[in-house]
Design a protein around this motif. Structure first.
Motif, PDB file in Angstrom:
ATOM      1  N   TYR A   1       2.449  -5.658   3.442  1.00  0.00           N
ATOM      2  CA  TYR A   1       3.597  -5.038   2.782  1.00  0.00           C
ATOM      3  C   TYR A   1       3.930  -5.836   1.538  1.00  0.00           C
ATOM      4  N   ASP A   2       4.567  -5.164   0.596  1.00  0.00           N
ATOM      5  CA  ASP A   2       4.986  -5.795  -0.648  1.00  0.00           C
ATOM      6  C   ASP A   2       6.508  -5.811  -0.703  1.00  0.00           C
TER       7      ASP A   2
ATOM      8  N   PHE B   1       0.504   9.836   9.353  1.00  0.00           N
ATOM      9  CA  PHE B   1       0.735   8.405   9.391  1.00  0.00           C
ATOM     10  C   PHE B   1       1.564   8.063  10.619  1.00  0.00           C
TER      11      PHE B   1
ATOM     12  N   GLN C   1      -7.874   8.308  -5.687  1.00  0.00           N
ATOM     13  CA  GLN C   1      -6.744   7.395  -5.835  1.00  0.00           C
ATOM     14  C   GLN C   1      -6.801   6.617  -7.142  1.00  0.00           C
TER      15      GLN C   1
ATOM     16  N   SER D   1     -11.830   4.162  -3.304  1.00  0.00           N
ATOM     17  CA  SER D   1     -10.590   4.752  -3.781  1.00  0.00           C
ATOM     18  C   SER D   1     -10.834   5.891  -4.755  1.00  0.00           C
TER      19      SER D   1
ATOM     20  N   ARG E   1       5.283  -0.726   5.622  1.00  0.00           N
ATOM     21  CA  ARG E   1       3.973  -1.366   5.516  1.00  0.00           C
ATOM     22  C   ARG E   1       2.909  -0.387   5.022  1.00  0.00           C
ATOM     23  N   GLN E   2       1.853  -0.952   4.442  1.00  0.00           N
ATOM     24  CA  GLN E   2       0.730  -0.142   3.983  1.00  0.00           C
ATOM     25  C   GLN E   2      -0.152   0.211   5.177  1.00  0.00           C
ATOM     26  N   PHE E   3      -0.518   1.479   5.255  1.00  0.00           N
ATOM     27  CA  PHE E   3      -1.385   1.925   6.348  1.00  0.00           C
ATOM     28  C   PHE E   3      -2.643   2.543   5.762  1.00  0.00           C
ATOM     29  N   ASP E   4      -3.792   2.024   6.155  1.00  0.00           N
ATOM     30  CA  ASP E   4      -5.086   2.523   5.692  1.00  0.00           C
ATOM     31  C   ASP E   4      -5.863   2.994   6.913  1.00  0.00           C
TER      32      ASP E   4
ATOM     33  N   SER F   1      -6.545 -10.542   1.619  1.00  0.00           N
ATOM     34  CA  SER F   1      -7.354  -9.492   2.214  1.00  0.00           C
ATOM     35  C   SER F   1      -8.846  -9.699   2.001  1.00  0.00           C
TER      36      SER F   1
ATOM     37  N   PHE G   1      -1.830  -4.516   8.256  1.00  0.00           N
ATOM     38  CA  PHE G   1      -0.871  -3.630   7.594  1.00  0.00           C
ATOM     39  C   PHE G   1       0.033  -4.453   6.657  1.00  0.00           C
TER      40      PHE G   1
END
Length: 291
Positions: free
Chosen positions: A67-68, A44, A252, A247, A3-6, A149, A65
């Protein structure tokens, strides 16, 4: 971690809930300094920690979180909140069979499929499909579709702007936002607790005066706070520009084309975008100034 974590998003949501790093850490079984490193991007969390973090913050896992791609064995395990050791205990085996299956080296024995499906809270068909993905044999549709989102409610918009709109700066606190709202409206009816309630997603309403005050406090056009249900294309572009700004400040994204003031940018914020873009464009790898 599938999963993406920001970390900055976790920090914004945590602050909206009026939780300290120590308090969040206690809820998920770590110390406060560990949470601080997560939020700063120094470290992370392990994937199996994410469900607990989302639950502690009162958020949907897919929303906080995303995910793709397709669901594999590692994602199933992490979403169940289990480490490799804990999942191995569920099938009464060493870590080797599960590690081999997750890495696509050797399939699970048939005897492990049922107990592991039960431990993960999925059907055996879903587990076997996820195993196929781990072995690269096919891609299956995710079990759960991630929520969009884009923020919709007043609270979501406040959190979004605080998370993405203050790159390199300390965002205003709930108390500072409440003070700015009161100063703009000429009243004293908003408190830090009221802002925290809005940001937490609790059912509530915001008057036109509060919406105007929030727009003033966060330096955006009032139109951004006018409709909780839908975002106009211009407002959507504005929020995306703010996210890109955050970003690019973190290195990024290599470029940002300012979209103009029609999407809700105040003059001050547009000036800040132009300032940051001008400063960073020539500093980022692969970018050169035009001759």
């Amino acid at each position: 971690m599938p999963r993406q974590f920001d970390g900055s998003r976790v920090r914004a949501v945590r602050r909206g809930k009026e939780l300290s790093q120590k308090e969040l850490g206690a809820r998920v079984g770590v110390r406060g300094p560990t949470v601080a490193r997560w939020e700063s991007g120094e470290e992370f969390p392990k994937g199996e920690k994410l469900p607990g973090i989302a639950s502690a913050l009162g958020q949907e896992l897919d929303a906080l979180f995303p995910y793709d791609g397709a669901v594999d064995l590692q994602l199933l395990r992490c979403d169940a909140g289990l480490s490799v050791a804990q999942a191995s205990e569920a099938i009464n085996a060493s870590r080797v069979p599960l590690s081999n299956a997750e890495s696509g080296r050797r399939r699970l024995q048939d005897a492990y499929v049922g107990p592991l499906s039960h431990a993960y809270g999925v059907t055996t068909e879903e587990l076997l499909a996820a195993q196929d993905v781990s072995f690269g044999l096919r891609r299956v549709r995710p079990l759960r579709e991630a929520r969009p989102s884009a923020p919709r409610t007043v609270g979501e918009k406040i959190n979004y702007l605080l998370e993405h709109g203050y790159a390199g700066q300390t965002p205003p606190s709930n108390e500072q936002i409440a003070q700015a709202v009161n100063e703009h409206s000429g009243t004293t009816h908003m408190t830090a607790d009221d802002i925290a309630t809005l940001r937490s997603g609790a059912p509530t309403t915001a008057s036109d005066a509060v919406r105007a005050g929030l727009a003033h406090a966060l330096q955006v056009d009032i139109a951004l706070f006018q409709d909780d249900a839908e975002l106009s294309p211009a407002a959507g572009e504005f929020l995306e520009a703010i996210r890109f700004l955050g970003s690019i400040h973190q290195g990024q994204i290599l470029g940002l084309a300012a979209r103009g003031n029609q999407a809700g940018l105040s003059a001050g914020m547009m000036a800040k975008i132009n300032e940051v873009v001008g400063e960073l464009k020539n500093k980022l790898p692969g970018e050169q100034s035009e001759q």
